[in-house]
Write a protein that holds these residues in place. Sequence first.
Motif, mmCIF file in Angstrom:
data_model
loop_
_atom_site.group_PDB
_atom_site.id
_atom_site.type_symbol
_atom_site.label_atom_id
_atom_site.label_comp_id
_atom_site.label_asym_id
_atom_site.label_seq_id
_atom_site.Cartn_x
_atom_site.Cartn_y
_atom_site.Cartn_z
ATOM 1 N N ARG A 3 0.816 -1.214 0.000
ATOM 2 C CA ARG A 3 0.000 0.000 0.000
ATOM 3 C C ARG A 3 0.853 1.269 0.000
ATOM 4 O O ARG A 3 0.565 2.225 -0.725
ATOM 5 C CB ARG A 3 -0.912 -0.001 1.234
ATOM 6 C CG ARG A 3 -1.703 1.292 1.386
ATOM 7 C CD ARG A 3 -2.541 1.297 2.650
ATOM 8 N NE ARG A 3 -3.176 2.590 2.793
ATOM 9 C CZ ARG A 3 -2.604 3.632 3.388
ATOM 10 N NH1 ARG A 3 -1.381 3.533 3.870
ATOM 11 N NH2 ARG A 3 -3.248 4.779 3.489
ATOM 12 N N LEU A 7 0.579 4.193 -2.815
ATOM 13 C CA LEU A 7 0.146 5.554 -2.502
ATOM 14 C C LEU A 7 1.202 6.576 -2.885
ATOM 15 O O LEU A 7 0.889 7.689 -3.289
ATOM 16 C CB LEU A 7 -0.183 5.661 -1.009
ATOM 17 C CG LEU A 7 -1.449 4.925 -0.563
ATOM 18 C CD1 LEU A 7 -1.666 5.129 0.928
ATOM 19 C CD2 LEU A 7 -2.665 5.402 -1.343
ATOM 20 N N LEU A 10 0.723 7.117 -6.514
ATOM 21 C CA LEU A 10 -0.495 7.893 -6.727
ATOM 22 C C LEU A 10 -0.269 9.359 -6.394
ATOM 23 O O LEU A 10 -0.686 10.252 -7.130
ATOM 24 C CB LEU A 10 -1.618 7.323 -5.852
ATOM 25 C CG LEU A 10 -2.954 8.073 -5.877
ATOM 26 C CD1 LEU A 10 -3.502 8.095 -7.300
ATOM 27 C CD2 LEU A 10 -3.941 7.416 -4.943
ATOM 28 N N ALA A 220 -8.138 6.156 -0.600
ATOM 29 C CA ALA A 220 -6.682 6.029 -0.625
ATOM 30 C C ALA A 220 -6.008 7.375 -0.389
ATOM 31 O O ALA A 220 -5.033 7.469 0.347
ATOM 32 C CB ALA A 220 -6.228 5.453 -1.960
ATOM 33 N N GLN A 239 -9.293 9.762 -4.272
ATOM 34 C CA GLN A 239 -8.964 8.574 -5.036
ATOM 35 C C GLN A 239 -9.225 7.382 -4.126
ATOM 36 O O GLN A 239 -8.836 7.384 -2.952
ATOM 37 C CB GLN A 239 -7.503 8.578 -5.473
ATOM 38 C CG GLN A 239 -7.190 9.561 -6.591
ATOM 39 C CD GLN A 239 -7.831 9.159 -7.901
ATOM 40 O OE1 GLN A 239 -7.736 8.018 -8.332
ATOM 41 N NE2 GLN A 239 -8.497 10.117 -8.543
ATOM 42 N N SER A 240 -9.894 6.360 -4.659
ATOM 43 C CA SER A 240 -10.297 5.225 -3.829
ATOM 44 C C SER A 240 -10.043 3.904 -4.534
ATOM 45 O O SER A 240 -9.812 3.862 -5.750
ATOM 46 C CB SER A 240 -11.785 5.340 -3.463
ATOM 47 O OG SER A 240 -12.050 6.531 -2.734
ATOM 48 N N PHE A 241 -10.108 2.824 -3.732
ATOM 49 C CA PHE A 241 -9.980 1.458 -4.242
ATOM 50 C C PHE A 241 -11.257 0.687 -3.943
ATOM 51 O O PHE A 241 -12.030 1.041 -3.047
ATOM 52 C CB PHE A 241 -8.795 0.742 -3.594
ATOM 53 C CG PHE A 241 -7.462 1.313 -3.942
ATOM 54 C CD1 PHE A 241 -6.979 1.253 -5.248
ATOM 55 C CD2 PHE A 241 -6.663 1.910 -2.978
ATOM 56 C CE1 PHE A 241 -5.736 1.778 -5.573
ATOM 57 C CE2 PHE A 241 -5.421 2.427 -3.297
ATOM 58 C CZ PHE A 241 -4.960 2.368 -4.603
ATOM 59 N N ALA A 245 -10.029 -4.966 -2.172
ATOM 60 C CA ALA A 245 -9.180 -4.444 -3.233
ATOM 61 C C ALA A 245 -9.028 -5.456 -4.369
ATOM 62 O O ALA A 245 -8.943 -6.665 -4.132
ATOM 63 C CB ALA A 245 -7.807 -4.096 -2.672
ATOM 64 N N SER A 251 -6.665 3.121 -8.817
ATOM 65 C CA SER A 251 -7.638 3.876 -8.032
ATOM 66 C C SER A 251 -8.580 4.627 -8.963
ATOM 67 O O SER A 251 -8.299 4.815 -10.147
ATOM 68 C CB SER A 251 -6.924 4.850 -7.100
ATOM 69 O OG SER A 251 -6.226 5.828 -7.857
#
Length: 403
Positions: A3, A7, A10, A220, A239-241, A245, A251
Amino acid sequence: MNRKRLLMILALFVILTAGCTPVKAVSGPAATNASSNGENEVIPVSASGSTAPPVAANIKLDKIKGDIKNVYYADGSQVLILADKLYLYDLSSGTVAAETSLQASDGILFHTVKNGFVAVGSKINTGNGSGGLMAIDTGMEYSAVFYDRKLNKQSEFRFGELLKDNEDILSLEAIAISADGTQAAYATLNGLYLYDFLTKQKTTVVDLNGEDLKARSGVAVFEQIGFAGDDKTLAFKAQSFDIPAVPDKPSFDTCGTVNTDGSGLSNRTFDNYTCKELTAYNKQLILAEDFTIPSGRVLVMDIPGGKTKMHKLTEKRESGFVSGSDSGRYFATTVSDKTGWKIRVYETGSGKLQAEQRISGDGEELYMANHPIVKIIDKTKTYIVLVGAKQAEIKTKVEVGRF
Protein backbone atom coordinates in the motif's frame (compact mmCIF):
# COMPACT_ATOMS: atom_id res chain seq x y z
CA MET A 1 2.72 -3.96 -4.61
CA ASN A 2 2.29 -2.84 -0.99
CA ARG A 3 0.00 0.00 0.00
CA LYS A 4 2.72 2.51 0.89
CA ARG A 5 4.45 2.18 -2.46
CA LEU A 6 1.15 2.37 -4.32
CA LEU A 7 0.15 5.55 -2.50
CA MET A 8 3.53 7.12 -3.18
CA ILE A 9 3.04 6.50 -6.91
CA LEU A 10 -0.50 7.89 -6.73
CA ALA A 11 0.67 11.00 -4.89
CA LEU A 12 3.41 11.60 -7.41
CA PHE A 13 0.82 11.38 -10.18
CA VAL A 14 -1.34 13.99 -8.42
CA ILE A 15 1.59 16.35 -7.96
CA LEU A 16 2.91 15.97 -11.49
CA THR A 17 -0.57 16.49 -12.92
CA ALA A 18 -1.00 19.66 -10.87
CA GLY A 19 2.43 20.80 -11.99
CA CYS A 20 1.34 20.64 -15.63
CA THR A 21 -1.28 23.34 -15.06
CA PRO A 22 -0.03 26.67 -16.40
CA VAL A 23 0.71 29.25 -13.69
CA LYS A 24 -1.75 32.12 -13.45
CA ALA A 25 0.11 35.08 -14.80
CA VAL A 26 -0.13 38.58 -16.21
CA SER A 27 -3.43 40.23 -16.93
CA GLY A 28 -4.38 43.40 -18.55
CA PRO A 29 -6.61 46.33 -19.21
CA ALA A 30 -9.76 47.50 -17.49
CA ALA A 31 -12.94 45.60 -18.17
CA THR A 32 -15.03 46.23 -21.24
CA ASN A 33 -18.79 46.50 -21.22
CA ALA A 34 -21.13 44.28 -23.20
CA SER A 35 -21.41 45.40 -26.79
CA SER A 36 -24.05 44.97 -29.47
CA ASN A 37 -21.73 43.71 -32.20
CA GLY A 38 -22.24 40.05 -31.29
CA GLU A 39 -18.64 39.55 -30.14
CA ASN A 40 -19.20 40.27 -26.44
CA GLU A 41 -22.96 40.28 -26.18
CA VAL A 42 -24.70 39.28 -22.95
CA ILE A 43 -27.94 37.38 -23.53
CA PRO A 44 -29.99 37.10 -20.32
CA VAL A 45 -32.50 34.24 -20.41
CA SER A 46 -35.81 34.44 -18.59
CA ALA A 47 -37.42 31.61 -16.61
CA SER A 48 -39.57 30.83 -19.63
CA GLY A 49 -36.48 30.44 -21.78
CA SER A 50 -36.98 33.60 -23.83
CA THR A 51 -34.15 36.07 -24.23
CA ALA A 52 -34.17 39.66 -23.02
CA PRO A 53 -32.20 42.71 -24.19
CA PRO A 54 -28.60 42.90 -22.94
CA VAL A 55 -28.10 44.62 -19.57
CA ALA A 56 -25.40 47.29 -19.54
CA ALA A 57 -22.62 46.43 -17.13
CA ASN A 58 -21.42 49.93 -16.17
CA ILE A 59 -18.63 48.29 -14.18
CA LYS A 60 -14.98 49.14 -14.74
CA LEU A 61 -11.88 48.05 -12.88
CA ASP A 62 -9.77 51.07 -13.82
CA LYS A 63 -8.99 51.79 -10.16
CA ILE A 64 -6.97 48.59 -10.02
CA LYS A 65 -3.29 49.24 -10.65
CA GLY A 66 -1.14 46.73 -12.49
CA ASP A 67 -2.04 43.53 -14.28
CA ILE A 68 -4.93 41.55 -12.84
CA LYS A 69 -3.80 38.01 -12.07
CA ASN A 70 -6.92 36.58 -10.43
CA VAL A 71 -10.20 37.38 -8.73
CA TYR A 72 -11.47 35.78 -5.51
CA TYR A 73 -14.76 35.97 -3.67
CA ALA A 74 -14.97 38.27 -0.65
CA ASP A 75 -18.38 39.14 0.79
CA GLY A 76 -21.61 40.60 -0.57
CA SER A 77 -20.79 42.79 -3.57
CA GLN A 78 -17.07 42.78 -2.81
CA VAL A 79 -14.29 40.76 -4.44
CA LEU A 80 -10.57 40.36 -3.85
CA ILE A 81 -8.52 41.26 -6.91
CA LEU A 82 -4.90 40.18 -7.19
CA ALA A 83 -2.82 42.59 -9.29
CA ASP A 84 0.30 44.53 -8.26
CA LYS A 85 -1.28 44.43 -4.79
CA LEU A 86 -4.25 42.66 -3.24
CA TYR A 87 -7.34 44.86 -3.56
CA LEU A 88 -10.70 44.60 -1.81
CA TYR A 89 -13.01 45.99 -4.50
CA ASP A 90 -16.69 46.91 -4.17
CA LEU A 91 -18.55 46.16 -7.40
CA SER A 92 -21.61 48.16 -6.35
CA SER A 93 -19.77 51.44 -5.81
CA GLY A 94 -16.79 50.82 -8.07
CA THR A 95 -14.36 51.70 -5.30
CA VAL A 96 -11.34 50.13 -3.66
CA ALA A 97 -12.28 49.44 -0.04
CA ALA A 98 -8.79 48.33 1.03
CA GLU A 99 -5.47 47.17 -0.35
CA THR A 100 -2.28 45.51 0.83
CA SER A 101 0.97 44.10 -0.48
CA LEU A 102 1.46 40.35 -0.77
CA GLN A 103 4.56 38.23 -0.50
CA ALA A 104 5.43 36.29 -3.64
CA SER A 105 4.01 32.76 -3.72
CA ASP A 106 3.76 29.88 -6.14
CA GLY A 107 0.03 29.49 -5.57
CA ILE A 108 -2.66 31.08 -3.45
CA LEU A 109 -6.32 30.54 -2.55
CA PHE A 110 -8.45 32.92 -0.49
CA HIS A 111 -11.10 31.98 2.07
CA THR A 112 -13.67 34.44 3.42
CA VAL A 113 -14.20 33.94 7.15
CA LYS A 114 -16.26 35.58 9.88
CA ASN A 115 -13.85 38.38 10.70
CA GLY A 116 -11.92 38.75 7.48
CA PHE A 117 -9.98 36.70 4.95
CA VAL A 118 -7.42 33.90 4.99
CA ALA A 119 -4.83 33.52 2.24
CA VAL A 120 -3.64 29.92 1.98
CA GLY A 121 -0.46 29.93 -0.04
CA SER A 122 2.21 27.55 -1.27
CA LYS A 123 5.88 28.25 -1.81
CA ILE A 124 8.74 26.12 -3.04
CA ASN A 125 11.10 25.24 -0.23
CA THR A 126 14.59 26.03 -1.48
CA GLY A 127 16.56 24.27 1.18
CA ASN A 128 14.77 23.54 4.43
CA GLY A 129 12.55 20.64 3.34
CA SER A 130 11.51 18.18 6.01
CA GLY A 131 12.13 15.29 3.66
CA GLY A 132 9.15 13.23 2.64
CA LEU A 133 7.65 12.83 -0.78
CA MET A 134 8.60 16.26 -2.08
CA ALA A 135 12.23 15.81 -1.01
CA ILE A 136 12.80 14.40 -4.51
CA ASP A 137 12.50 18.04 -5.58
CA THR A 138 12.79 20.95 -3.14
CA GLY A 139 9.54 20.57 -1.24
CA MET A 140 6.49 22.78 -0.81
CA GLU A 141 5.68 24.92 2.21
CA TYR A 142 2.07 25.85 2.99
CA SER A 143 0.92 28.74 5.15
CA ALA A 144 -2.26 30.58 6.14
CA VAL A 145 -2.16 34.36 6.51
CA PHE A 146 -5.07 35.96 8.36
CA TYR A 147 -6.36 39.43 7.42
CA ASP A 148 -9.11 41.58 8.92
CA ARG A 149 -11.84 43.21 6.82
CA LYS A 150 -9.49 46.09 5.96
CA LEU A 151 -6.76 43.72 4.75
CA ASN A 152 -4.57 44.37 7.77
CA LYS A 153 -2.44 41.30 8.44
CA GLN A 154 -3.29 39.72 11.80
CA SER A 155 -1.25 36.53 11.98
CA GLU A 156 0.40 33.74 10.00
CA PHE A 157 0.39 29.99 10.49
CA ARG A 158 2.74 27.47 8.84
CA PHE A 159 1.29 24.02 8.23
CA GLY A 160 4.74 22.47 8.37
CA GLU A 161 4.43 22.67 12.16
CA LEU A 162 1.78 19.95 12.01
CA LEU A 163 3.55 17.50 9.72
CA LYS A 164 5.56 14.47 10.73
CA ASP A 165 8.78 13.43 9.03
CA ASN A 166 8.14 12.13 5.52
CA GLU A 167 4.67 13.70 5.47
CA ASP A 168 3.46 16.31 2.98
CA ILE A 169 0.31 18.13 1.97
CA LEU A 170 -0.31 17.43 -1.73
CA SER A 171 -1.83 20.72 -2.91
CA LEU A 172 -3.66 23.92 -1.97
CA GLU A 173 -6.95 22.12 -2.64
CA ALA A 174 -6.09 19.72 0.19
CA ILE A 175 -6.42 22.56 2.73
CA ALA A 176 -9.69 24.18 3.84
CA ILE A 177 -10.53 26.92 6.35
CA SER A 178 -13.78 26.90 8.33
CA ALA A 179 -16.30 29.71 7.85
CA ASP A 180 -15.72 30.99 11.39
CA GLY A 181 -11.96 31.05 10.80
CA THR A 182 -11.10 28.98 13.86
CA GLN A 183 -10.23 25.67 12.18
CA ALA A 184 -8.24 24.28 9.29
CA ALA A 185 -8.70 20.90 7.66
CA TYR A 186 -5.84 19.39 5.69
CA ALA A 187 -5.03 16.10 3.99
CA THR A 188 -1.78 14.17 3.60
CA LEU A 189 -0.99 10.62 2.53
CA ASN A 190 -1.47 9.64 6.17
CA GLY A 191 -5.01 10.94 6.55
CA LEU A 192 -7.47 13.80 6.92
CA TYR A 193 -6.92 16.10 9.90
CA LEU A 194 -8.47 19.02 11.75
CA TYR A 195 -6.53 21.75 13.51
CA ASP A 196 -8.04 24.27 15.94
CA PHE A 197 -6.20 27.61 15.84
CA LEU A 198 -7.60 28.62 19.25
CA THR A 199 -6.85 25.49 21.25
CA LYS A 200 -3.86 24.48 19.08
CA GLN A 201 -5.20 20.92 19.02
CA LYS A 202 -4.82 18.55 16.08
CA THR A 203 -7.30 15.69 15.63
CA THR A 204 -7.50 12.86 13.13
CA VAL A 205 -10.72 12.77 11.11
CA VAL A 206 -9.83 9.81 8.84
CA ASP A 207 -6.73 7.63 9.28
CA LEU A 208 -5.27 6.30 6.01
CA ASN A 209 -2.42 4.31 7.55
CA GLY A 210 -4.30 1.11 8.29
CA GLU A 211 -4.68 -1.78 5.86
CA ASP A 212 -8.45 -2.01 6.45
CA LEU A 213 -9.96 -0.32 3.39
CA LYS A 214 -13.50 -0.93 4.62
CA ALA A 215 -12.92 1.18 7.73
CA ARG A 216 -12.32 4.21 5.54
CA SER A 217 -14.75 3.28 2.74
CA GLY A 218 -11.93 2.56 0.31
CA VAL A 219 -10.36 6.04 0.38
CA ALA A 220 -6.68 6.03 -0.63
CA VAL A 221 -5.97 9.78 -0.91
CA PHE A 222 -8.02 12.91 -0.21
CA GLU A 223 -7.32 15.30 -3.11
CA GLN A 224 -9.75 18.19 -2.49
CA ILE A 225 -11.60 19.17 0.69
CA GLY A 226 -13.99 21.87 1.86
CA PHE A 227 -16.08 22.75 4.90
CA ALA A 228 -19.88 22.44 4.75
CA GLY A 229 -22.82 21.92 7.10
CA ASP A 230 -22.08 24.83 9.46
CA ASP A 231 -18.43 23.74 9.75
CA LYS A 232 -19.46 20.34 11.11
CA THR A 233 -18.92 18.47 7.83
CA LEU A 234 -15.98 18.06 5.48
CA ALA A 235 -16.75 17.46 1.81
CA PHE A 236 -14.09 15.76 -0.28
CA LYS A 237 -12.99 14.51 -3.67
CA ALA A 238 -10.73 11.46 -3.36
CA GLN A 239 -8.96 8.57 -5.04
CA SER A 240 -10.30 5.23 -3.83
CA PHE A 241 -9.98 1.46 -4.24
CA ASP A 242 -12.59 -1.28 -4.45
CA ILE A 243 -13.55 -3.17 -1.28
CA PRO A 244 -12.10 -5.73 -1.19
CA ALA A 245 -9.18 -4.44 -3.23
CA VAL A 246 -8.84 -5.80 -6.77
CA PRO A 247 -5.20 -6.67 -7.61
CA ASP A 248 -3.64 -4.38 -10.24
CA LYS A 249 -6.82 -2.29 -10.58
CA PRO A 250 -5.96 1.43 -10.36
CA SER A 251 -7.64 3.88 -8.03
CA PHE A 252 -10.70 5.78 -9.22
CA ASP A 253 -12.42 9.10 -8.51
CA THR A 254 -14.92 9.33 -5.67
CA CYS A 255 -16.56 12.10 -3.69
CA GLY A 256 -18.39 12.35 -0.40
CA THR A 257 -18.61 13.77 3.10
CA VAL A 258 -17.48 13.01 6.63
CA ASN A 259 -18.32 14.68 9.92
CA THR A 260 -15.47 16.58 11.55
CA ASP A 261 -15.53 14.11 14.46
CA GLY A 262 -14.79 11.28 12.01
CA SER A 263 -18.29 9.81 11.98
CA GLY A 264 -20.67 9.42 9.04
CA LEU A 265 -18.09 8.80 6.32
CA SER A 266 -19.86 8.55 2.94
CA ASN A 267 -17.68 7.83 -0.10
CA ARG A 268 -19.60 7.66 -3.36
CA THR A 269 -19.46 6.98 -7.08
CA PHE A 270 -22.20 7.60 -9.65
CA ASP A 271 -23.35 5.70 -12.73
CA ASN A 272 -21.74 7.08 -15.89
CA TYR A 273 -20.47 10.17 -14.06
CA THR A 274 -16.94 10.81 -12.79
CA CYS A 275 -16.76 13.57 -10.20
CA LYS A 276 -13.49 15.44 -10.67
CA GLU A 277 -13.73 18.97 -9.22
CA LEU A 278 -15.33 19.90 -5.89
CA THR A 279 -16.90 23.25 -5.00
CA ALA A 280 -18.22 23.15 -1.42
CA TYR A 281 -20.87 25.40 0.10
CA ASN A 282 -22.63 25.30 3.44
CA LYS A 283 -25.74 23.49 2.16
CA GLN A 284 -24.65 21.96 -1.13
CA LEU A 285 -21.78 20.70 -3.25
CA ILE A 286 -21.19 21.23 -6.96
CA LEU A 287 -19.20 18.40 -8.52
CA ALA A 288 -17.90 18.90 -12.05
CA GLU A 289 -17.00 15.83 -14.05
CA ASP A 290 -13.86 14.71 -15.83
CA PHE A 291 -13.37 17.05 -18.81
CA THR A 292 -11.81 14.21 -20.83
CA ILE A 293 -15.07 12.22 -20.76
CA PRO A 294 -17.83 14.86 -20.54
CA SER A 295 -21.47 13.83 -20.50
CA GLY A 296 -22.98 17.33 -20.57
CA ARG A 297 -24.21 17.12 -16.98
CA VAL A 298 -23.37 18.66 -13.60
CA LEU A 299 -23.95 16.95 -10.26
CA VAL A 300 -25.30 18.89 -7.27
CA MET A 301 -25.43 17.27 -3.82
CA ASP A 302 -27.41 18.56 -0.83
CA ILE A 303 -25.80 18.92 2.59
CA PRO A 304 -26.84 17.29 4.85
CA GLY A 305 -28.56 14.18 3.54
CA GLY A 306 -26.57 13.64 0.36
CA LYS A 307 -29.54 13.93 -2.00
CA THR A 308 -28.30 14.48 -5.54
CA LYS A 309 -29.60 15.94 -8.78
CA MET A 310 -28.12 16.04 -12.27
CA HIS A 311 -28.45 19.13 -14.44
CA LYS A 312 -28.23 18.76 -18.20
CA LEU A 313 -26.25 21.52 -19.88
CA THR A 314 -26.55 23.11 -23.31
CA GLU A 315 -23.48 21.42 -24.77
CA LYS A 316 -21.81 18.17 -23.84
CA ARG A 317 -18.29 19.62 -23.74
CA GLU A 318 -18.97 22.30 -21.14
CA SER A 319 -19.59 19.98 -18.18
CA GLY A 320 -15.89 19.55 -17.39
CA PHE A 321 -15.28 23.25 -16.75
CA VAL A 322 -17.61 24.53 -14.04
CA SER A 323 -17.18 27.55 -11.75
CA GLY A 324 -19.48 28.05 -8.78
CA SER A 325 -20.66 31.49 -7.69
CA ASP A 326 -19.77 33.07 -4.36
CA SER A 327 -22.70 31.62 -2.39
CA GLY A 328 -23.65 28.84 -4.82
CA ARG A 329 -26.86 30.19 -6.30
CA TYR A 330 -25.38 30.02 -9.80
CA PHE A 331 -22.60 28.25 -11.66
CA ALA A 332 -20.86 29.09 -14.91
CA THR A 333 -19.42 26.93 -17.68
CA THR A 334 -16.94 27.69 -20.45
CA VAL A 335 -16.70 26.14 -23.89
CA SER A 336 -14.62 27.19 -26.88
CA ASP A 337 -15.54 27.61 -30.52
CA LYS A 338 -13.37 28.43 -33.50
CA THR A 339 -12.85 32.10 -32.63
CA GLY A 340 -13.61 32.56 -28.94
CA TRP A 341 -15.34 31.42 -25.76
CA LYS A 342 -18.94 30.94 -24.74
CA ILE A 343 -19.70 31.60 -21.07
CA ARG A 344 -23.00 30.25 -19.78
CA VAL A 345 -24.58 30.93 -16.39
CA TYR A 346 -27.02 28.43 -14.85
CA GLU A 347 -29.14 28.49 -11.71
CA THR A 348 -27.85 25.80 -9.36
CA GLY A 349 -31.22 24.88 -7.88
CA SER A 350 -33.13 24.36 -11.14
CA GLY A 351 -30.32 23.95 -13.65
CA LYS A 352 -31.98 26.53 -15.91
CA LEU A 353 -29.85 28.65 -18.20
CA GLN A 354 -29.79 32.27 -17.02
CA ALA A 355 -27.40 33.99 -19.41
CA GLU A 356 -24.93 33.37 -22.18
CA GLN A 357 -22.05 35.51 -23.34
CA ARG A 358 -19.60 35.07 -26.15
CA ILE A 359 -16.10 36.51 -25.80
CA SER A 360 -13.91 36.82 -28.87
CA GLY A 361 -10.41 35.37 -28.86
CA ASP A 362 -9.30 38.35 -30.95
CA GLY A 363 -7.43 35.98 -33.23
CA GLU A 364 -4.87 35.39 -30.47
CA GLU A 365 -3.90 31.74 -30.08
CA LEU A 366 -2.85 32.14 -26.43
CA TYR A 367 -6.33 33.38 -25.50
CA MET A 368 -7.60 29.96 -26.54
CA ALA A 369 -4.91 27.89 -24.79
CA ASN A 370 -6.65 27.62 -21.40
CA HIS A 371 -10.21 27.94 -20.19
CA PRO A 372 -11.07 31.37 -18.76
CA ILE A 373 -11.35 32.12 -15.04
CA VAL A 374 -14.99 32.93 -14.25
CA LYS A 375 -16.43 34.44 -11.06
CA ILE A 376 -20.11 35.17 -10.35
CA ILE A 377 -21.35 37.44 -7.55
CA ASP A 378 -24.85 36.33 -6.55
CA LYS A 379 -25.96 39.52 -4.81
CA THR A 380 -25.39 41.76 -7.83
CA LYS A 381 -25.72 39.05 -10.52
CA THR A 382 -22.32 40.13 -11.80
CA TYR A 383 -19.85 37.98 -13.71
CA ILE A 384 -16.13 38.58 -14.12
CA VAL A 385 -14.26 36.68 -16.82
CA LEU A 386 -10.47 36.58 -17.22
CA VAL A 387 -9.33 35.23 -20.58
CA GLY A 388 -5.65 34.39 -20.93
CA ALA A 389 -4.88 34.81 -17.21
CA LYS A 390 -3.15 31.43 -17.14
CA GLN A 391 -0.70 32.38 -19.89
CA ALA A 392 2.35 34.41 -18.87
CA GLU A 393 3.03 35.53 -22.43
CA ILE A 394 -0.12 37.60 -22.94
CA LYS A 395 -2.17 40.23 -21.14
CA THR A 396 -5.45 39.02 -19.79
CA LYS A 397 -8.65 40.09 -21.47
CA VAL A 398 -11.12 41.11 -18.75
CA GLU A 399 -14.90 41.10 -19.22
CA VAL A 400 -17.31 42.31 -16.52
CA GLY A 401 -21.09 42.41 -16.83
CA ARG A 402 -24.48 41.65 -15.29
CA PHE A 403 -27.22 39.21 -16.24
